[in-house]
Write a protein that holds these residues in place. Structure first.
Motif, PDB file in Angstrom:
ATOM      1  N   TYR A  39       0.823  -1.212   0.000  1.00 33.58           N
ATOM      2  CA  TYR A  39       0.000   0.000   0.000  1.00 33.58           C
ATOM      3  C   TYR A  39       0.857   1.263   0.000  1.00 33.58           C
ATOM      4  N   SER A  40       2.104   1.146  -0.442  1.00 33.94           N
ATOM      5  CA  SER A  40       3.033   2.277  -0.444  1.00 33.94           C
ATOM      6  C   SER A  40       2.977   3.094  -1.735  1.00 33.94           C
ATOM      7  N   GLY A  41       2.273   2.599  -2.743  1.00 32.55           N
ATOM      8  CA  GLY A  41       2.215   3.279  -4.024  1.00 32.55           C
ATOM      9  C   GLY A  41       3.194   2.725  -5.046  1.00 32.55           C
ATOM     10  N   VAL A  42       4.068   1.820  -4.617  1.00 29.62           N
ATOM     11  CA  VAL A  42       5.002   1.171  -5.537  1.00 29.62           C
ATOM     12  C   VAL A  42       4.224   0.183  -6.401  1.00 29.62           C
ATOM     13  N   ILE A  43       4.554   0.114  -7.680  1.00 34.54           N
ATOM     14  CA  ILE A  43       3.921  -0.838  -8.590  1.00 34.54           C
ATOM     15  C   ILE A  43       4.704  -2.139  -8.533  1.00 34.54           C
ATOM     16  N   TYR A  44       4.002  -3.243  -8.297  1.00 32.62           N
ATOM     17  CA  TYR A  44       4.620  -4.562  -8.291  1.00 32.62           C
ATOM     18  C   TYR A  44       4.161  -5.311  -9.530  1.00 32.62           C
ATOM     19  N   VAL A  45       5.127  -5.825 -10.281  1.00 36.74           N
ATOM     20  CA  VAL A  45       4.864  -6.498 -11.546  1.00 36.74           C
ATOM     21  C   VAL A  45       5.111  -7.991 -11.371  1.00 36.74           C
ATOM     22  N   PHE A  46       4.160  -8.795 -11.842  1.00 36.37           N
ATOM     23  CA  PHE A  46       4.254 -10.250 -11.730  1.00 36.37           C
ATOM     24  C   PHE A  46       4.095 -10.879 -13.105  1.00 36.37           C
ATOM     25  N   ARG A  47       4.704 -12.027 -13.281  1.00 39.67           N
ATOM     26  CA  ARG A  47       4.597 -12.753 -14.535  1.00 39.67           C
ATOM     27  C   ARG A  47       4.024 -14.144 -14.294  1.00 39.67           C
ATOM     28  N   ALA A  48       3.456 -14.705 -15.346  1.00 39.90           N
ATOM     29  CA  ALA A  48       2.989 -16.086 -15.323  1.00 39.90           C
ATOM     30  C   ALA A  48       4.147 -16.985 -15.766  1.00 39.90           C
ATOM     31  N   LYS A  49       3.930 -18.283 -15.700  1.00 42.66           N
ATOM     32  CA  LYS A  49       4.973 -19.204 -16.178  1.00 42.66           C
ATOM     33  C   LYS A  49       5.264 -18.955 -17.647  1.00 42.66           C
ATOM     34  N   ARG A  50       4.197 -18.772 -18.425  1.00 42.74           N
ATOM     35  CA  ARG A  50       4.404 -18.382 -19.818  1.00 42.74           C
ATOM     36  C   ARG A  50       4.647 -16.885 -19.831  1.00 42.74           C
ATOM     37  N   ALA A  51       5.566 -16.449 -20.633  1.00 39.54           N
ATOM     38  CA  ALA A  51       5.976 -15.036 -20.621  1.00 39.54           C
ATOM     39  C   ALA A  51       5.024 -14.126 -21.391  1.00 39.54           C
ATOM     40  N   ASP A  52       3.825 -14.605 -21.739  1.00 35.51           N
ATOM     41  CA  ASP A  52       2.901 -13.769 -22.508  1.00 35.51           C
ATOM     42  C   ASP A  52       1.865 -13.070 -21.641  1.00 35.51           C
ATOM     43  N   ARG A  53       1.942 -13.257 -20.320  1.00 33.11           N
ATOM     44  CA  ARG A  53       0.966 -12.639 -19.422  1.00 33.11           C
ATOM     45  C   ARG A  53       1.672 -11.905 -18.284  1.00 33.11           C
ATOM     46  N   ILE A  54       1.053 -10.780 -17.876  1.00 35.93           N
ATOM     47  CA  ILE A  54       1.643  -9.922 -16.855  1.00 35.93           C
ATOM     48  C   ILE A  54       0.527  -9.342 -15.987  1.00 35.93           C
ATOM     49  N   LYS A  55       0.807  -9.162 -14.694  1.00 39.29           N
ATOM     50  CA  LYS A  55      -0.118  -8.480 -13.785  1.00 39.29           C
ATOM     51  C   LYS A  55       0.644  -7.432 -13.005  1.00 39.29           C
ATOM     52  N   LEU A  56       0.003  -6.281 -12.817  1.00 41.63           N
ATOM     53  CA  LEU A  56       0.554  -5.202 -12.005  1.00 41.63           C
ATOM     54  C   LEU A  56      -0.404  -4.928 -10.867  1.00 41.63           C
ATOM     55  N   VAL A  57       0.136  -4.719  -9.686  1.00 36.95           N
ATOM     56  CA  VAL A  57      -0.665  -4.379  -8.510  1.00 36.95           C
ATOM     57  C   VAL A  57      -0.056  -3.142  -7.878  1.00 36.95           C
ATOM     58  N   TRP A  58      -0.912  -2.161  -7.544  1.00 39.85           N
ATOM     59  CA  TRP A  58      -0.437  -0.961  -6.856  1.00 39.85           C
ATOM     60  C   TRP A  58      -1.594  -0.290  -6.138  1.00 39.85           C
ATOM     61  N   TRP A  59      -1.249   0.503  -5.146  1.00 37.10           N
ATOM     62  CA  TRP A  59      -2.202   1.302  -4.385  1.00 37.10           C
ATOM     63  C   TRP A  59      -2.159   2.701  -4.964  1.00 37.10           C
ATOM     64  N   ASP A  60      -3.297   3.211  -5.408  1.00 36.12           N
ATOM     65  CA  ASP A  60      -3.317   4.537  -6.038  1.00 36.12           C
ATOM     66  C   ASP A  60      -3.733   5.649  -5.078  1.00 36.12           C
ATOM     67  N   GLY A  61      -3.846   5.329  -3.804  1.00 37.67           N
ATOM     68  CA  GLY A  61      -4.252   6.317  -2.804  1.00 37.67           C
ATOM     69  C   GLY A  61      -5.703   6.170  -2.405  1.00 37.67           C
ATOM     70  N   THR A  62      -6.500   5.535  -3.241  1.00 37.14           N
ATOM     71  CA  THR A  62      -7.917   5.326  -2.918  1.00 37.14           C
ATOM     72  C   THR A  62      -8.312   3.856  -2.931  1.00 37.14           C
ATOM     73  N   GLY A  63      -7.493   3.016  -3.544  1.00 44.63           N
ATOM     74  CA  GLY A  63      -7.811   1.591  -3.607  1.00 44.63           C
ATOM     75  C   GLY A  63      -6.683   0.807  -4.253  1.00 44.63           C
ATOM     76  N   LEU A  64      -6.795  -0.498  -4.124  1.00 52.88           N
ATOM     77  CA  LEU A  64      -5.813  -1.405  -4.700  1.00 52.88           C
ATOM     78  C   LEU A  64      -6.169  -1.641  -6.165  1.00 52.88           C
ATOM     79  N   CYS A  65      -5.226  -1.424  -7.061  1.00 49.33           N
ATOM     80  CA  CYS A  65      -5.453  -1.555  -8.505  1.00 49.33           C
ATOM     81  C   CYS A  65      -4.783  -2.813  -9.026  1.00 49.33           C
ATOM     82  N   LEU A  66      -5.431  -3.450  -9.978  1.00 47.43           N
ATOM     83  CA  LEU A  66      -4.886  -4.631 -10.639  1.00 47.43           C
ATOM     84  C   LEU A  66      -4.998  -4.422 -12.144  1.00 47.43           C
ATOM     85  N   MET A  67      -3.880  -4.560 -12.828  1.00 45.67           N
ATOM     86  CA  MET A  67      -3.868  -4.466 -14.287  1.00 45.67           C
ATOM     87  C   MET A  67      -3.334  -5.783 -14.819  1.00 45.67           C
TER      88      MET A  67
END
Length: 118
Positions: A39-67
């Motif tokens: 919840y610090s505002g840092v964006i954390y990037v994650f990958r799947a086993k296959r390198a064609d998928r990505i997820k980002l999680v971050w706190w934007d000040g009002t809620g937790l975002c997932l891309m």
């Protein structure tokens, strides 16, 4: 596009994660595996086993975002798989999200003001 701000701090988890995890599970992983505050505002990037998928999680000040993004062809350029996280610049994150080689993106140069001889 709605997403992370250009000046954001970015951390990439280099080891693949279970892609069934949602925002709350990935935020918990940030705290337990990496000892960081999701919840610090840092964006954390994650990958799947296959390198064609990505997820980002971050706190934007009002809620937790997932891309989430999946490339139709090719794959994301990832650092070598090892434990821990590594830092990327916002520009490198932009290249990563476009499927480009983020290692070719370097920090911008600071303009140098002309010196007036006195």
């Amino acid at each position: 596009m709605i997403g992370p701000s250009p000046g954001a701090r970015v951390m990439v988890a280099t080891r693949p994660v279970d892609f069934r995890k949602g925002a709350d599970s990935l935020a918990a992983l940030v705290g337990t595996e990496y000892g960081a505050d999701p919840y610090s505002g840092v964006i954390y990037v994650f990958r799947a086993k296959r390198a064609d998928r990505i997820k980002l999680v971050w706190w934007d000040g009002t809620g937790l975002c997932l891309m989430t993004k999946k490339l139709e062809t090719g794959g994301f350029k990832w650092p070598g798989i090892r434990d821990g996280v590594m830092r990327l610049t916002a520009a490198q994150l932009g290249a990563l999200l476009e499927g480009l080689d983020w290692r070719r993106v370097h920090g911008g140069r600071r303009p140098i003001a002309p010196q007036i001889a006195g």
